[in-house]
Motif scaffolding. Structure first.
Motif, PDB file in Angstrom:
ATOM      1  N   ASP A  12      45.100  43.585  47.266  1.00 22.07           N
ATOM      2  CA  ASP A  12      43.698  43.874  47.001  1.00 22.07           C
ATOM      3  C   ASP A  12      43.403  43.637  45.520  1.00 22.07           C
ATOM      4  OD1 ASP A  12      41.134  44.833  46.787  1.00 22.07           O
ATOM      5  OD2 ASP A  12      41.534  46.743  47.804  1.00 22.07           O
ATOM      6  N   PRO A  13      42.334  42.886  45.160  1.00 24.88           N
ATOM      7  CA  PRO A  13      41.992  42.696  43.743  1.00 24.88           C
ATOM      8  C   PRO A  13      41.793  44.014  43.003  1.00 24.88           C
ATOM      9  CG  PRO A  13      40.715  41.207  45.118  1.00 24.88           C
ATOM     10  CD  PRO A  13      41.442  42.134  46.045  1.00 24.88           C
ATOM     11  N   ALA A  14      41.344  45.071  43.698  1.00 20.34           N
ATOM     12  CA  ALA A  14      41.192  46.369  43.041  1.00 20.34           C
ATOM     13  C   ALA A  14      42.540  46.895  42.567  1.00 20.34           C
ATOM     14  CB  ALA A  14      40.545  47.366  44.006  1.00 20.34           C
ATOM     15  N   VAL A  15      43.574  46.704  43.396  1.00 18.29           N
ATOM     16  CA  VAL A  15      44.917  47.150  43.018  1.00 18.29           C
ATOM     17  C   VAL A  15      45.430  46.338  41.837  1.00 18.29           C
ATOM     18  CG1 VAL A  15      47.308  47.307  43.783  1.00 18.29           C
ATOM     19  CG2 VAL A  15      45.467  48.016  45.316  1.00 18.29           C
ATOM     20  N   LEU A  16      45.263  45.019  41.898  1.00 19.43           N
ATOM     21  CA  LEU A  16      45.731  44.171  40.800  1.00 19.43           C
ATOM     22  C   LEU A  16      45.004  44.486  39.502  1.00 19.43           C
ATOM     23  CD1 LEU A  16      46.009  40.743  42.665  1.00 19.43           C
ATOM     24  CD2 LEU A  16      47.857  42.308  42.059  1.00 19.43           C
ATOM     25  N   LEU A  17      43.700  44.761  39.587  1.00 18.81           N
ATOM     26  CA  LEU A  17      42.938  45.089  38.377  1.00 18.81           C
ATOM     27  C   LEU A  17      43.435  46.397  37.774  1.00 18.81           C
ATOM     28  CD1 LEU A  17      40.588  44.347  36.520  1.00 18.81           C
ATOM     29  CD2 LEU A  17      39.078  45.630  38.047  1.00 18.81           C
ATOM     30  N   LYS A  18      43.700  47.402  38.628  1.00 16.33           N
ATOM     31  CA  LYS A  18      44.236  48.668  38.115  1.00 16.33           C
ATOM     32  C   LYS A  18      45.584  48.450  37.428  1.00 16.33           C
ATOM     33  CE  LYS A  18      42.279  51.473  41.864  1.00 16.33           C
ATOM     34  NZ  LYS A  18      42.649  52.324  43.021  1.00 16.33           N
ATOM     35  N   ILE A  19      46.436  47.659  38.053  1.00 11.54           N
ATOM     36  CA  ILE A  19      47.776  47.432  37.492  1.00 11.54           C
ATOM     37  C   ILE A  19      47.676  46.765  36.128  1.00 11.54           C
ATOM     38  CG2 ILE A  19      49.876  46.072  37.769  1.00 11.54           C
ATOM     39  CD1 ILE A  19      49.603  46.490  40.793  1.00 11.54           C
ATOM     40  N   VAL A  20      46.846  45.719  36.019  1.00 15.18           N
ATOM     41  CA  VAL A  20      46.737  44.969  34.769  1.00 15.18           C
ATOM     42  C   VAL A  20      46.160  45.848  33.664  1.00 15.18           C
ATOM     43  CG1 VAL A  20      45.561  43.039  33.652  1.00 15.18           C
ATOM     44  CG2 VAL A  20      46.572  42.734  35.912  1.00 15.18           C
ATOM     45  N   LEU A  21      45.088  46.571  33.946  1.00 11.89           N
ATOM     46  CA  LEU A  21      44.464  47.399  32.915  1.00 11.89           C
ATOM     47  C   LEU A  21      45.367  48.560  32.502  1.00 11.89           C
ATOM     48  CD1 LEU A  21      40.748  47.506  34.127  1.00 11.89           C
ATOM     49  CD2 LEU A  21      41.786  46.036  32.398  1.00 11.89           C
ATOM     50  N   LEU A  22      46.090  49.142  33.467  1.00 12.50           N
ATOM     51  CA  LEU A  22      47.039  50.205  33.120  1.00 12.50           C
ATOM     52  C   LEU A  22      48.169  49.651  32.265  1.00 12.50           C
ATOM     53  CD1 LEU A  22      47.969  53.138  33.411  1.00 12.50           C
ATOM     54  CD2 LEU A  22      49.143  52.475  35.528  1.00 12.50           C
ATOM     55  N   GLY A  23      48.642  48.446  32.606  1.00 18.33           N
ATOM     56  CA  GLY A  23      49.679  47.818  31.788  1.00 18.33           C
ATOM     57  C   GLY A  23      49.208  47.547  30.372  1.00 18.33           C
ATOM     58  N   TYR A  24      48.003  47.016  30.230  1.00 21.15           N
ATOM     59  CA  TYR A  24      47.464  46.762  28.893  1.00 21.15           C
ATOM     60  C   TYR A  24      47.307  48.058  28.104  1.00 21.15           C
ATOM     61  CZ  TYR A  24      46.369  41.854  29.963  1.00 21.15           C
ATOM     62  OH  TYR A  24      46.452  40.522  30.265  1.00 21.15           O
ATOM     63  N   SER A  25      46.938  49.139  28.786  1.00 17.68           N
ATOM     64  CA  SER A  25      46.769  50.415  28.081  1.00 17.68           C
ATOM     65  C   SER A  25      48.096  50.980  27.598  1.00 17.68           C
ATOM     66  CB  SER A  25      46.086  51.428  28.995  1.00 17.68           C
ATOM     67  OG  SER A  25      46.968  51.876  30.022  1.00 17.68           O
ATOM     68  N   ARG A  26      49.193  50.547  28.210  1.00 18.48           N
ATOM     69  CA  ARG A  26      50.527  51.027  27.817  1.00 18.48           C
ATOM     70  C   ARG A  26      51.263  50.027  26.936  1.00 18.48           C
ATOM     71  NH1 ARG A  26      48.219  54.708  29.894  1.00 18.48           N
ATOM     72  NH2 ARG A  26      49.124  56.411  31.113  1.00 18.48           N
ATOM     73  N   GLY A  27      50.572  49.011  26.448  1.00 17.29           N
ATOM     74  CA  GLY A  27      51.206  48.039  25.561  1.00 17.29           C
ATOM     75  C   GLY A  27      52.024  46.988  26.273  1.00 17.29           C
ATOM     76  N   LEU A  28      51.841  46.828  27.585  1.00 20.54           N
ATOM     77  CA  LEU A  28      52.549  45.798  28.352  1.00 20.54           C
ATOM     78  C   LEU A  28      51.637  44.585  28.467  1.00 20.54           C
ATOM     79  CD1 LEU A  28      53.997  48.037  31.223  1.00 20.54           C
ATOM     80  CD2 LEU A  28      55.043  47.471  29.022  1.00 20.54           C
ATOM     81  N   ILE A  29      51.970  43.495  27.784  1.00 22.58           N
ATOM     82  CA  ILE A  29      51.082  42.348  27.770  1.00 22.58           C
ATOM     83  C   ILE A  29      51.562  41.237  28.708  1.00 22.58           C
ATOM     84  CG2 ILE A  29      52.256  41.270  25.814  1.00 22.58           C
ATOM     85  CD1 ILE A  29      49.512  40.278  24.872  1.00 22.58           C
ATOM     86  N   SER A  30      52.856  41.141  28.964  1.00 21.47           N
ATOM     87  CA  SER A  30      53.370  40.070  29.820  1.00 21.47           C
ATOM     88  C   SER A  30      53.314  40.488  31.283  1.00 21.47           C
ATOM     89  CB  SER A  30      54.805  39.714  29.437  1.00 21.47           C
ATOM     90  OG  SER A  30      55.702  40.747  29.801  1.00 21.47           O
ATOM     91  N   SER A  31      53.121  39.516  32.166  1.00 18.03           N
ATOM     92  CA  SER A  31      53.056  39.799  33.598  1.00 18.03           C
ATOM     93  C   SER A  31      54.404  40.278  34.125  1.00 18.03           C
ATOM     94  CB  SER A  31      52.607  38.550  34.357  1.00 18.03           C
ATOM     95  OG  SER A  31      53.460  37.449  34.064  1.00 18.03           O
ATOM     96  N   ARG A  32      55.498  39.833  33.538  1.00 22.09           N
ATOM     97  CA  ARG A  32      56.823  40.282  33.974  1.00 22.09           C
ATOM     98  C   ARG A  32      57.014  41.779  33.710  1.00 22.09           C
ATOM     99  NH1 ARG A  32      60.703  36.201  34.949  1.00 22.09           N
ATOM    100  NH2 ARG A  32      59.964  34.090  34.457  1.00 22.09           N
ATOM    101  N   SER A  33      56.607  42.232  32.528  1.00 22.02           N
ATOM    102  CA  SER A  33      56.774  43.652  32.208  1.00 22.02           C
ATOM    103  C   SER A  33      55.874  44.516  33.088  1.00 22.02           C
ATOM    104  CB  SER A  33      56.468  43.895  30.731  1.00 22.02           C
ATOM    105  OG  SER A  33      55.138  43.514  30.419  1.00 22.02           O
ATOM    106  N   ILE A  34      54.675  44.030  33.417  1.00 20.74           N
ATOM    107  CA  ILE A  34      53.780  44.791  34.297  1.00 20.74           C
ATOM    108  C   ILE A  34      54.357  44.874  35.699  1.00 20.74           C
ATOM    109  CG2 ILE A  34      51.484  44.800  35.353  1.00 20.74           C
ATOM    110  CD1 ILE A  34      50.406  43.539  32.801  1.00 20.74           C
ATOM    111  N   ALA A  35      54.886  43.751  36.209  1.00 21.22           N
ATOM    112  CA  ALA A  35      55.491  43.750  37.544  1.00 21.22           C
ATOM    113  C   ALA A  35      56.720  44.646  37.591  1.00 21.22           C
ATOM    114  CB  ALA A  35      55.854  42.322  37.948  1.00 21.22           C
ATOM    115  N   THR A  36      57.511  44.670  36.518  1.00 22.14           N
ATOM    116  CA  THR A  36      58.690  45.540  36.468  1.00 22.14           C
ATOM    117  C   THR A  36      58.275  47.008  36.486  1.00 22.14           C
ATOM    118  OG1 THR A  36      59.920  43.872  35.217  1.00 22.14           O
ATOM    119  CG2 THR A  36      60.734  46.138  35.132  1.00 22.14           C
ATOM    120  N   ALA A  37      57.189  47.344  35.763  1.00 23.76           N
ATOM    121  CA  ALA A  37      56.715  48.732  35.752  1.00 23.76           C
ATOM    122  C   ALA A  37      56.251  49.169  37.137  1.00 23.76           C
ATOM    123  CB  ALA A  37      55.575  48.876  34.743  1.00 23.76           C
TER     124      ALA A  37
END
Length: 511
Positions: free
Chosen positions: A59-84
């Motif tokens: 769901d795009p809503a899920v992906l948007l939450k994941i990306v914005l939460l990752g950016y808020s925690r200093g995770l800029i790369s897609s690999r680090s976000i997927a690992t989290a």
């Protein structure tokens, strides 16, 4: 000795209630409520065509939450976000235990495009509804960040033509040398030389292909040739305080009430002057009395004339405003301080001594607002020497010191060219040419130097600089990871979106 329980940091198999992990008052709580109840994601969901067949999509809503939460925690790369998403309980709770592959996350970020602007606008409307936008002051500034582009592959078409021709000539020379070695029966270096020729031929072919796809040089706002880049032709070579980078300028307009970013744009240029009016035009939340405040990088006669034509109250610094502001009177001594860690040479010592004994200029004297007197660096008064006068066609006001102050002063050697023969110092402040029509720049200087202008400049610092500190330090945005202006612009808007959602969370949104 007291007996204490030993903490166990090992692996635990425990039941987790995801609903209890997202606490009210936090960024993730505001994020989830915003995405689930406020944002319209119809356009993003319409991209999927697997309703009749194919595997289920995230769901795009899920992906948007994941990306914005990752950016808020200093995770800029897609690999680090997927690992989290696989290892961090909070990410699992926000995503509903979804674990998208890093390529899915990367594709979602890079394909947002213009949808990032729509999301940014919707969040901005929520901020306005919550009363977080005051519309009294919009502070504009920019930050230059490197991007996913090679600085070594920048140049004009002529530079690339010469580079390709040089490689092709090197290949031909190597072929001739190889033929000579073959005739002599010496082929020890044949394999390595062949690999080198193939590599140079490939690079030359890539340059020729790029030149064929880009028949014209990039042009600046005034028609001047702007350096192209074969990795990302929308990026630009820009000078920063930490050296030259290949990247983009992220511009933000920030409201003075609660530091809400009301507009965010990324441009592939280091010239900020051409970015002021597009940002002002894009500030849909601006009211008729909203003041626009920007630093010296955005100052130009053309910009000031256009702002005045539109009737927009603006405060735009010029490059010399600090020299005229007594609050910055001591800044020169900090710039000339020796660096005890590295510069201990005799030449550096002589340069510091020369700067220390430099004669006072007119800019070191402070003129009173009513032009009745001025103050010298020693704090003594120089009194007005008659009325307004004309010096070389320029209107001026002259001031002269008193003998009782100048003769015994211990700074005579820094104030007078000939302290042995000259008794007092004289200073003239120029107003412009006689009969000269005052320019927009001159009027802006007068506004900036006023008490209200100094207050607005201080307000600009306090409004926009903390936003960049939050994004660059707290969120660790040290570079853009995408290529192309549209994609980088979307990523910059997402980061500014994170900042605005944090403000919503801090002010009790959805609690």
């Amino acid at each position: 000795m007291p007996r204490l329980k030993t903490p166990d940091y090992g692996l635990k198999l425990i039941p987790v209630d995801f609903a209890q992990q997202v606490l009210p008052g936090t960024f993730e709580f505001a994020l989830c409520h915003l995405v689930n109840n406020e944002l319209n994601l119809t356009a993003l969901r319409a991209r999927y065509t697997n309703d009749a067949g194919g595997a289920p999509a995230f769901d795009p809503a899920v992906l948007l939450k994941i990306v914005l939460l990752g950016y808020s925690r200093g995770l800029i790369s897609s690999r680090s976000i997927a690992t989290a998403c696989r290892n961090n309980v909070l990410f699992m709770a926000v995503s509903g235990d979804s674990a998208p592959h890093f390529t899915t996350v990367a594709h979602f970020i890079s394909s947002l495009g213009n949808e990032a602007q729509a999301l940014f606008t919707e969040v901005l409307l929520v901020c306005d509804r919550e009363g977080l936008i005051g519309r009294e002051l919009f502070a504009i500034d920019g930050v230059k960040l490197p991007s996913n582009a090679s600085k070594a592959k920048s140049g004009t078409r002529a530079d690339f033509e010469r580079e390709a021709a040089k490689m092709e000539a090197a290949v031909q020379r190597m072929i001739g040398e190889q033929k000579a070695r073959d005739a002599a029966g010496c082929d020890d270096e044949a394999a390595r030389a062949q690999r080198t020729r193939e590599r140079l031929s490939r690079q030359a072919a890539k340059i020729r292909d790029w030149l064929a796809r880009h028949p014209d040089d990039r042009r600046g706002a005034k028609g001047a040739v702007r350096l192209s880049n074969r990795t990302d032709n929308d990026s630009a070579k820009m000078a920063t305080a930490k050296g030259v980078v290949q990247g983009y300028t992220g511009v933000a307009a920030v409201d003075g009430a609660h530091q809400i970013v009301v507009d965010a744009q990324a441009h592939g240029t280091g010239s900020e002057q051409e970015l002021l009016l597009p940002v002002v035009d894009a500030c849909a939340q601006r009211g008729p009395d909203t003041a626009i405040c920007a630093d010296a990088g955005y100052h130009s006669e053309k910009n000031l004339a256009e702002l005045d034509k539109r009737g927009i109250p603006a405060w735009v610094c010029d490059n010399g405003y600090r020299q005229r502001d007594p609050r910055y009177a001591d800044q020169a001594k900090h710039k000339t301080k020796p660096d005890a860690l590295w510069d201990k040479s005799e030449k550096a010592k002589e340069a510091r001594a020369a700067s220390k004994n430099k004669r006072y200029a007119n800019t070191d004297f402070t003129e009173a607002p009513d032009r009745s007197h001025c103050l010298c660096p020693a704090g003594k008064r120089l009194y007005r020497n008659g009325g307004e006068c004309t010096i070389n066609g320029y209107a001026a006001t002259k001031y002269s010191g008193a003998e009782r102050d100048c003769v015994p002063c211990d700074q005579r050697t820094r104030c007078l060219r000939t302290p042995k023969t000259t008794k007092v110092r004289q200073v003239a402040f120029f107003r412009g040419k006689r009969g000269h029509i005052e320019s927009h720049t001159e009027r802006m200087k007068r506004r900036i130097d006023s008490t209200e202008g100094k207050r607005m400049i201080a307000a600009r610092f306090a409004t926009v600089e903390p936003v960049f500190g939050n994004l660059r330090h707290n969120k660790r945005l040290t570079r853009f990871t995408l290529r192309g202006r549209e994609k980088v612009d979307g990523q910059w808007k997402l980061y500014c979106l994170v900042h605005n959602i944090e403000k919503l969370g801090h002010h009790g949104y959805a609690n």
